[in-house]
Every structure is written in structure tokens, then in C-alpha cells.
Design a protein around this motif. Structure first.
Motif, PDB file in Angstrom:
ATOM      1  N   ASP A  61      45.726  80.342  34.048  1.00 45.19           N
ATOM      2  CA  ASP A  61      45.151  79.469  33.016  1.00 45.19           C
ATOM      3  C   ASP A  61      43.708  79.065  33.335  1.00 45.19           C
ATOM      4  N   TYR A  62      43.308  79.178  34.594  1.00 43.07           N
ATOM      5  CA  TYR A  62      41.964  78.765  35.009  1.00 43.07           C
ATOM      6  C   TYR A  62      41.015  79.958  35.150  1.00 43.07           C
ATOM      7  N   GLY A  63      41.543  81.151  34.981  1.00 37.77           N
ATOM      8  CA  GLY A  63      40.708  82.342  35.067  1.00 37.77           C
ATOM      9  C   GLY A  63      40.272  82.691  36.469  1.00 37.77           C
ATOM     10  N   GLY A  64      40.893  82.103  37.475  1.00 33.81           N
ATOM     11  CA  GLY A  64      40.539  82.367  38.860  1.00 33.81           C
ATOM     12  C   GLY A  64      41.272  81.410  39.781  1.00 33.81           C
ATOM     13  N   ILE A  65      41.125  81.619  41.071  1.00 36.49           N
ATOM     14  CA  ILE A  65      41.861  80.826  42.049  1.00 36.49           C
ATOM     15  C   ILE A  65      41.261  79.432  42.177  1.00 36.49           C
ATOM     16  N   VAL A  66      42.113  78.424  42.090  1.00 41.41           N
ATOM     17  CA  VAL A  66      41.722  77.029  42.326  1.00 41.41           C
ATOM     18  C   VAL A  66      42.201  76.668  43.731  1.00 41.41           C
ATOM     19  N   PRO A  67      41.300  76.531  44.707  1.00 41.10           N
ATOM     20  CA  PRO A  67      41.705  76.345  46.106  1.00 41.10           C
ATOM     21  C   PRO A  67      42.689  75.210  46.335  1.00 41.10           C
ATOM     22  N   GLU A  68      42.471  74.058  45.698  1.00 42.82           N
ATOM     23  CA  GLU A  68      43.368  72.919  45.915  1.00 42.82           C
ATOM     24  C   GLU A  68      44.782  73.225  45.431  1.00 42.82           C
ATOM     25  N   LEU A  69      44.882  73.877  44.276  1.00 43.21           N
ATOM     26  CA  LEU A  69      46.202  74.240  43.762  1.00 43.21           C
ATOM     27  C   LEU A  69      46.869  75.279  44.666  1.00 43.21           C
TER      28      LEU A  69
ATOM     29  N   LEU B  49      39.614  90.276  29.533  1.00 38.13           N
ATOM     30  CA  LEU B  49      40.933  90.542  30.108  1.00 38.13           C
ATOM     31  C   LEU B  49      41.413  89.327  30.890  1.00 38.13           C
ATOM     32  N   ASN B  50      42.712  89.142  30.936  1.00 40.49           N
ATOM     33  CA  ASN B  50      43.286  88.002  31.632  1.00 40.49           C
ATOM     34  C   ASN B  50      43.157  88.139  33.146  1.00 40.49           C
ATOM     35  N   TYR B  51      43.317  87.008  33.828  1.00 41.62           N
ATOM     36  CA  TYR B  51      43.303  86.992  35.290  1.00 41.62           C
ATOM     37  C   TYR B  51      44.705  87.308  35.818  1.00 41.62           C
ATOM     38  N   PRO B  52      44.805  88.096  36.924  1.00 41.84           N
ATOM     39  CA  PRO B  52      43.732  88.800  37.613  1.00 41.84           C
ATOM     40  C   PRO B  52      43.360  90.079  36.875  1.00 41.84           C
ATOM     41  N   GLY B  53      42.087  90.268  36.642  1.00 45.12           N
ATOM     42  CA  GLY B  53      41.646  91.319  35.743  1.00 45.12           C
ATOM     43  C   GLY B  53      41.522  92.699  36.335  1.00 45.12           C
ATOM     44  N   GLY B  54      41.414  92.801  37.673  1.00 42.76           N
ATOM     45  CA  GLY B  54      41.207  94.102  38.288  1.00 42.76           C
ATOM     46  C   GLY B  54      42.226  95.152  37.899  1.00 42.76           C
ATOM     47  N   PRO B  55      43.516  94.887  38.089  1.00 42.70           N
ATOM     48  CA  PRO B  55      44.521  95.882  37.703  1.00 42.70           C
ATOM     49  C   PRO B  55      44.519  96.178  36.199  1.00 42.70           C
TER      50      PRO B  55
ATOM     51  N   GLN C 191      59.407  88.343  52.556  1.00 47.66           N
ATOM     52  CA  GLN C 191      59.429  87.662  51.265  1.00 47.66           C
ATOM     53  C   GLN C 191      57.989  87.398  50.842  1.00 47.66           C
ATOM     54  N   LEU C 192      57.737  87.452  49.540  1.00 41.49           N
ATOM     55  CA  LEU C 192      56.380  87.222  49.032  1.00 41.49           C
ATOM     56  C   LEU C 192      56.445  86.444  47.727  1.00 41.49           C
ATOM     57  N   TYR C 193      55.598  85.433  47.642  1.00 41.82           N
ATOM     58  CA  TYR C 193      55.469  84.679  46.394  1.00 41.82           C
ATOM     59  C   TYR C 193      54.007  84.713  45.962  1.00 41.82           C
ATOM     60  N   SER C 194      53.776  85.132  44.732  1.00 38.62           N
ATOM     61  CA  SER C 194      52.421  85.212  44.197  1.00 38.62           C
ATOM     62  C   SER C 194      52.128  84.025  43.285  1.00 38.62           C
ATOM     63  N   GLN C 195      50.916  83.512  43.388  1.00 38.45           N
ATOM     64  CA  GLN C 195      50.496  82.381  42.567  1.00 38.45           C
ATOM     65  C   GLN C 195      49.740  82.806  41.307  1.00 38.45           C
ATOM     66  N   VAL C 196      49.840  84.048  40.932  1.00 38.29           N
ATOM     67  CA  VAL C 196      49.069  84.561  39.793  1.00 38.29           C
ATOM     68  C   VAL C 196      49.261  83.703  38.546  1.00 38.29           C
ATOM     69  N   THR C 197      50.498  83.385  38.226  1.00 41.99           N
ATOM     70  CA  THR C 197      50.771  82.591  37.020  1.00 41.99           C
ATOM     71  C   THR C 197      50.123  81.214  37.119  1.00 41.99           C
TER      72      THR C 197
END
Length: 341
Positions: A38-46, A175-181, A28-34
Motif C-alpha cells: 500500500d505504500y509502494g515500498g518498504i517502510v522500515p518501522e513497519l 505497476l504495483n509493488y514489488p514491481g521488479g518481477p 520457514q519464510l514470511y514475506s512482508q510484501v502485502t
């Protein structure tokens, strides 16, 4: 023997169960992309807080998918590093606590070893030795692999990892986050002859790499040529071509230097279609072989952690009662083990 794998090193919560005879039973996999978009990158605490919410429910779902109960498990593997320390501690605490409660051993797994061994989840045999190109969001490494745990780092990025360079350049283009793809998708519409980006550190000896300069080059190109849709596509194409060519040149150099004809590519960026095509062409030109995980196992996932943990558990490795996380953990510090693969 069956093992539960838990992955919480960054922004994806992955859980899987691996059987040493039947292979992967469930994942099973859950992604936190959404959550982070809104922050344009990973927020470690969240990221850490979300792992707390999602890990236990995913473990229950994975057990249900496999039709198993905790009494059917022989061990728990969890990612101990490298990664975000808070996120790592969530998985380590849960993994170690469950192992203690269930009276089974726990195994601390190296995140990049998980990526490196992910192609072994496939049916195609992957014999040693080989050269591995590990290209994840935060790491870019060329590694000589003689066996499980027998790793020598041959080269690495001295600044941004490839994934970081993709995301940062995509952000410059709006481009929106995550922008690589999204950047790669945009590059498909670009004219490869319109702009030419440098291929960093390819004209000097060695296997180290650098990608942060390409971001600056992209910013300057945008400034001088505008940021309309076609121009952005052309810049995206030039950027991707430069990154892919650099990686191919470095892989070719490593294969020749160490007399290898087997190449493994793993990590999130290994899903890049252009990179796969160019590396396949390279390996065909030298009558070599290339191996990579299926797309769903290129990004962070519990299956790779379960597999790597199984190899270490079968070797007699397990952790004590302490809960530890290693945000920085060089892969060449791992101990070697004998493997049947």
C-alpha cells in the motif's frame, strides 16, 4: 552439529536449521510484501515491528518441522548486516538472547555472504575460486571469491542496485509493488526491436556499473511514446534487455580479466529468467560453469544464514554478549576461513 539461522535484514523473516552432516533440515519464510504494498515500498518501522511479531513463531515452527528441541541445537546464527538497522536489531537481539538462554554460541552473519554461499545449499559441488555476481534488492556486486571470507570486490553499482532500478522503473509504468518481477513478466510480451536503451558504462574500462540512468531513460521514453499496455511492454523489454546485457558484459569482462571459468549468481534478481539464460549462454561459450541457488533461496532466507553461520561457527567464531547491527558492512572486510567445500 546443528545451527539455527535467523534472517531479518529487510522485509522478509526467514528461519532455518542446518546440520553440517545432513544439510538443511527445515526452513520457514514470511514475506512482508502485502504489508508494504500500500505504500509502494518498504517502510522500515513497519518492517521492524513485523519482524518482532513473526520471528519467534517462525522459530517454533522450524523446530517443529525439524522435529527438534532447543537442546538439539549447537549454535544460533543471525544476520548482523548490511540492511535496515531496526530490522537487523530485531534478529540480532532475538538470536543473541536465545543463544544466551540456551547456553550455546551465537554467530553474526554478513547478509551478502549468505547470498554468496547460498548455491552451496545445493547438491552440486561448488569449488573455489570463482567470480560471483551478487544482485539483490539493495546491492549489485562483482566479487572475486578465493574461499570463504576471501572476497575482493571487483565492481559495484555506483548508484541504484539492479533490484532498485527494476522496482523504480516498474513504478513509473504504474505497476504495483514489488514491481521488479511484474516488469519482467510484462517484458515477455514486449517487442525487443521497438526501443533500444543504453548499456551504461560498458564502453569504458572497469567493472563498476550504473543503473539509475536507465530509469530516467525509461521515464523519457514513456513521456514521448505514451503508456498504453503494449508500449509499456516494449519499454519493459528494452529496459530488461539493457540491464541483462550490461550484467553479462561486466561478468564476461571479470571472468576474462581474472582467468576464471566459474560464475556464481545469487540474490533476488538471480531469479530473473532472462538473466539466467544469457549468463548460461555466456558460460557455455567459454566452456565454463554457472551456479545459482534454487528459486526459493534467491531472495532473503534463513537457510543461507544458517549455512554461512555454520561455516563460521566451525571455524571457532562467535559473538560476545553485545547486540550489534551493521547497516553498512563491506563484504571484503570479512575474515577468511578454511572450508571443506
Amino acid at each position: 552439529m546443528r545451527i539455527l539461522g535467523i534472517e531479518t535484514s529487510c522485509d522478509e523473516t526467514g528461519v532455518a536449521i542446518y546440520d553440517d552432516e545432513k544439510g538443511l533440515l527445515a526452513h520457514q519464510l514470511y514475506s512482508q510484501v502485502t504489508l508494504h504494498a500500500d505504500y509502494g515500498g518498504i517502510v522500515p518501522e513497519l518492517a521492524s515491528r513485523d519482524h518482532v511479531k513473526k520471528t519467534i513463531p517462525l522459530i517454533k515452527l522450524t523446530l517443529a518441522e525439524a522435529g527438534l528441541m532447543q537442546k538439539n541445537l549447537d549454535g544460533v546464527a543471525y544476520t548482523a548486516g548490511p540492511g535496515l538497522v531496526g530490522a537487523l536489531l530485531v534478529g540480532a537481539t532475538i538470536g543473541r538472547s536465545l543463544a544466551y538462554a540456551w547456553n550455546i554460541p551465537a554467530v553474526a552473519v554478513h547478509h551478502m555472504e549468505g547470498h554468496l554461499l547460498a548455491p552451496m545449499l545445493e547438491d552440486t559441488p561448488l569449488p573455489f575460486p570463482f567470480i560471483a555476481l551478487l544482485v539483490s534488492g539493495g546491492h549489485t556486486l562483482l566479487v572475486e571469491v578465493r574461499g570463504i571470507g576471501e572476497y575482493q570486490i571487483l565492481g559495484e553499482s555506483i548508484d541504484d542496485a539492479v533490484g532498485e532500478a527494476f522496482d523504480k522503473t516498474a513504478k513509473l509504468m504504474g505497476l504495483n509493488y514489488p514491481g521488479g518481477p511484474l516488469l519482467s513478466k510484462l517484458a515477455e510480451k514486449g517487442d525487443s526491436t521497438r526501443f533500444t536503451f543504453p548499456r551504461p558504462m560498458t564502453t569504458i574500462p572497469g567493472l563498476d556499473m550504473s543503473f539509475s540512468g536507465l530509469k530516467t531513460f525509461a521515464a523519457n521514453t514513456i513521456k514521448m511514446n505514451g503508456n498504453d499496455t503494449q508500449t509499456r511492454a516494449n519499454i519493459a523489454r528494452a529496459f530488461e534487455d539493457a540491464v541483462v546485457d550490461t550484467l553479462v558484459i561486466k561478468c564476461q569482462r571479470a571472468l576474462k580479466q581474472f582467468h576464471m571459468k566459474r560464475l556464481v549468481i545469487a540474490g533476488g534478481v538471480s531469479a530473473n529468467r532472462h538473466l539466467r539464460i544469457k549468463l548460461k549462454e555466456l558460460m557455455s561459450s567459454i566452456d565454463g560453469q554457472i551456479f545459482y541457488p534454487r528459486m526459493e533461496f534467491c531472495t532473503d532466507n534463513g537457510a543461507m544464514i544458517a549455512y554461512a553461520g555454520m561455516q563460521r561457527l566451525k571455524n571457532g567464531e562467535h559473538t560476545d554478549l553485545s547486540v550489534k547491527a551493521f547497516p553498512r558492512w563491506p563484504i571484503d572486510q570479512l575474515t577468511s576461513i578454511k572450508s571443506e567445500n
